[in-house]
Motif scaffolding. Structure first.
Motif, PDB file in Angstrom:
ATOM      1  N   GLN A  64      36.279  40.227  31.030  1.00 28.65           N
ATOM      2  CA  GLN A  64      37.567  40.090  30.208  1.00 28.65           C
ATOM      3  C   GLN A  64      37.228  40.311  28.634  1.00 28.65           C
TER       4      GLN A  64
ATOM      5  N   ASP B  39      30.519  34.201  35.544  1.00 30.59           N
ATOM      6  CA  ASP B  39      30.091  35.056  35.140  1.00 30.59           C
ATOM      7  C   ASP B  39      30.303  36.733  35.154  1.00 30.59           C
TER       8      ASP B  39
ATOM      9  N   TYR C 250      38.657  30.060  35.157  1.00 30.26           N
ATOM     10  CA  TYR C 250      39.170  30.138  33.932  1.00 30.26           C
ATOM     11  C   TYR C 250      38.388  28.981  32.681  1.00 30.26           C
ATOM     12  N   THR C 251      37.978  28.740  31.524  1.00 33.95           N
ATOM     13  CA  THR C 251      37.253  27.624  30.784  1.00 33.95           C
ATOM     14  C   THR C 251      38.204  26.792  30.922  1.00 33.95           C
TER      15      THR C 251
ATOM     16  N   ARG D 167      33.841  36.485  33.131  1.00 32.55           N
ATOM     17  CA  ARG D 167      33.786  36.314  31.939  1.00 32.55           C
ATOM     18  C   ARG D 167      33.725  37.728  31.226  1.00 32.55           C
TER      19      ARG D 167
ATOM     20  N   ASP E  49      31.785  26.573  28.196  1.00 32.31           N
ATOM     21  CA  ASP E  49      31.332  27.401  27.290  1.00 32.31           C
ATOM     22  C   ASP E  49      29.929  26.846  27.368  1.00 32.31           C
TER      23      ASP E  49
END
Lengths: 245, 205
Positions: free
Chosen positions: B111, B105, B168-169, B108, A17
């Motif tokens: 989402q 990007d 995904y992170t 995300r 993040d």
């Protein structure tokens, strides 16, 4: 391997993040071996694109070339000097108290710059001493028992003292105006009513990060304005005083 | 030298360079692109577009959005070409890093908004099947990547592919795999190191 360095994998995969990404980029700036590893892992990750080969729709080509014709290119960046080692700082961020965290952030820039300047002058010994001081400063700021106290300076500005009994040391952060070209700020450790000099800043210097050892016996820290070079005993008035106990 | 020898005759016209473009590598092309060479950009496009689009498609799934991401990434390559630094990696890696970043990007922000409504929409019809055209070299590179991915442990492989192709992170990857955060980030790194060694990747700085 430091804790933060294990983020190299998620970093090149774009799986961090924003805040962790920033922290890791800071870490990279101070670590050449890490930067080399990240470059290789980045190259490796890019190879994964080979397995994603897919024929693009014909319109893509036309659209991209049309967009390119109306897009101005940015000029080259100025070369960036590679920073060396000093940012070991960030190795134990979990141990930082919130207040100390902010201070570390504020300090890194200045401290790194100091080390850089010394390197430019090729004063290796001095740079080493500066790095040791940096390491000790870090130890104080990250100590579990670190306490943070702030006081206004009479006439404007602030002085903050981060003290760690386990390190028997304190980091003083001074942010105030210049005392004048021929004058200097001097720090004092007060044991009862007896002052001991805790260091003199350069003449005219109004902002500083200053490491002081042997603070456990002190009851308070005081700040005075002295003639350039400092004095043997404080010239009144004391323009800031911070209790140490 | 004797006088009977035919005098040098100037050819009527200079022979032209053969019409076939010499094989140019991505780095040479990218340097030319940095100087504003649109023809070089077109050739760079031919070289990287299938992987740029394929990667965008793999990450964002929706063909229309993949096309947008690919376009954004390729225009960014044009726009920022002067910032490419060969000491820090290859030109293709630079291009695919930009592409992947854009795709991630997009995923995300998607989402955060709706749960990918687009996925339910019928696939755009003008997208040709992946198998139609495939260059031999691309196939070889692809085979090498697949072979090397197979050398990873299950956890390494899943952690890396979920992050890279899934966008995904690592926290999300840990949740999906039911594994701890330290384990996942460590597996990502050591898995990539194993991949690096298998692929023989080097950065000559």
């Amino acid at each position: 391997m430091s804790e933060i360095h294990s983020l190299a994998g998620p970093y090149v995969l774009h799986a961090l993040d924003e805040s962790e990404r920033e922290t890791f980029i800071q870490h990279l700036r101070g670590c050449e071996t890490c930067a080399a590893e990240v470059a290789e892992l980045n190259e490796t990750v890019a190879r994964l694109a080979d397995d994603a080969w897919s024929v693009p729709p014909p319109a893509l080509r036309d659209n991209v070339l049309a967009a390119v014709r109306r897009t101005r290119q940015i000029p080259p960046a100025r070369p960036v000097r590679v920073r060396r080692e000093p940012t070991r700082w960030w190795r134990h961020p979990a141990a930082l108290t919130t207040a100390a965290c902010l201070l570390v952030a504020a300090l890194v820039g200045g401290a790194t710059w100091t080390v850089q300047e010394q390197r430019l002058r090729d004063e290796r010994a001095t740079a080493q001493a500066a790095q040791q001081e940096l390491a000790r400063t870090q130890a104080v700021l990250t100590a579990q028992d670190a306490t943070v106290r702030t006081s206004d300076v009479a006439g404007g500005g602030k002085v903050t003292v981060v003290a760690s009994p386990s390190q028997d040391a304190a980091v003083i952060l001074l942010a105030t105006h210049s005392p004048g070209a021929q004058k200097a700020y001097q720090f004092w450790l007060m044991e009862g009513t007896t002052p001991h000099s805790a260091g003199v800043l350069a003449a005219g210097q109004g902002t500083a990060t200053h490491l002081v050892s042997g603070v456990n016996a002190a009851d308070a820290m005081g700040l005075t304005v002295e003639p350039a070079g400092g004095s043997a005993s404080p010239t009144l008035p004391i323009i800031a005083e911070i209790p140490m106990k | 030298m004797n006088g009977d020898e035919q005098p040098y005759q100037r050819p009527d016209r200079l022979s032209s360079v053969p019409d076939v473009a010499p094989p140019a590598d991505a780095e040479t092309l990218l340097r030319a692109v940095a100087r504003g060479d649109e023809a070089a950009f077109t050739r760079l496009y031919e070289l990287v577009a299938p992987r740029v689009y394929g990667l965008a498609r793999r990450v964002v799934r929706d063909p229309a959005q993949a096309e947008e991401v690919a376009q954004e990434a390729l225009v960014e390559v044009w726009r920022t070409a002067s910032r490419f630094d060969p000491a820090r990696g290859s030109a293709t890696a630079w291009v695919f890093t930009i592409t992947h970043r854009r795709a991630v990007d997009r995923v995300r922000s998607e989402q955060a908004a709706l749960d990918r409504v687009q996925r339910m929409a019928p696939e755009a019809t003008q997208t040709p099947a992946d198998e139609v055209v495939e260059q031999a070299t691309a196939r070889l590179q692809r085979q090498q990547v697949r072979r090397c991915i197979k050398t990873l442990t299950d956890l390494q492989r899943e952690a890396i592919t979920l992050a890279y192709y899934g966008g995904y992170t690592y926290q999300q990857v840990a949740q999906l795999l039911g594994a701890g955060l330290p384990t996942v980030k460590t597996r990502m790194r050591d898995g990539l190191i194993r991949l690096r060694d298998c692929l023989g990747v080097e950065v000559s700085a």
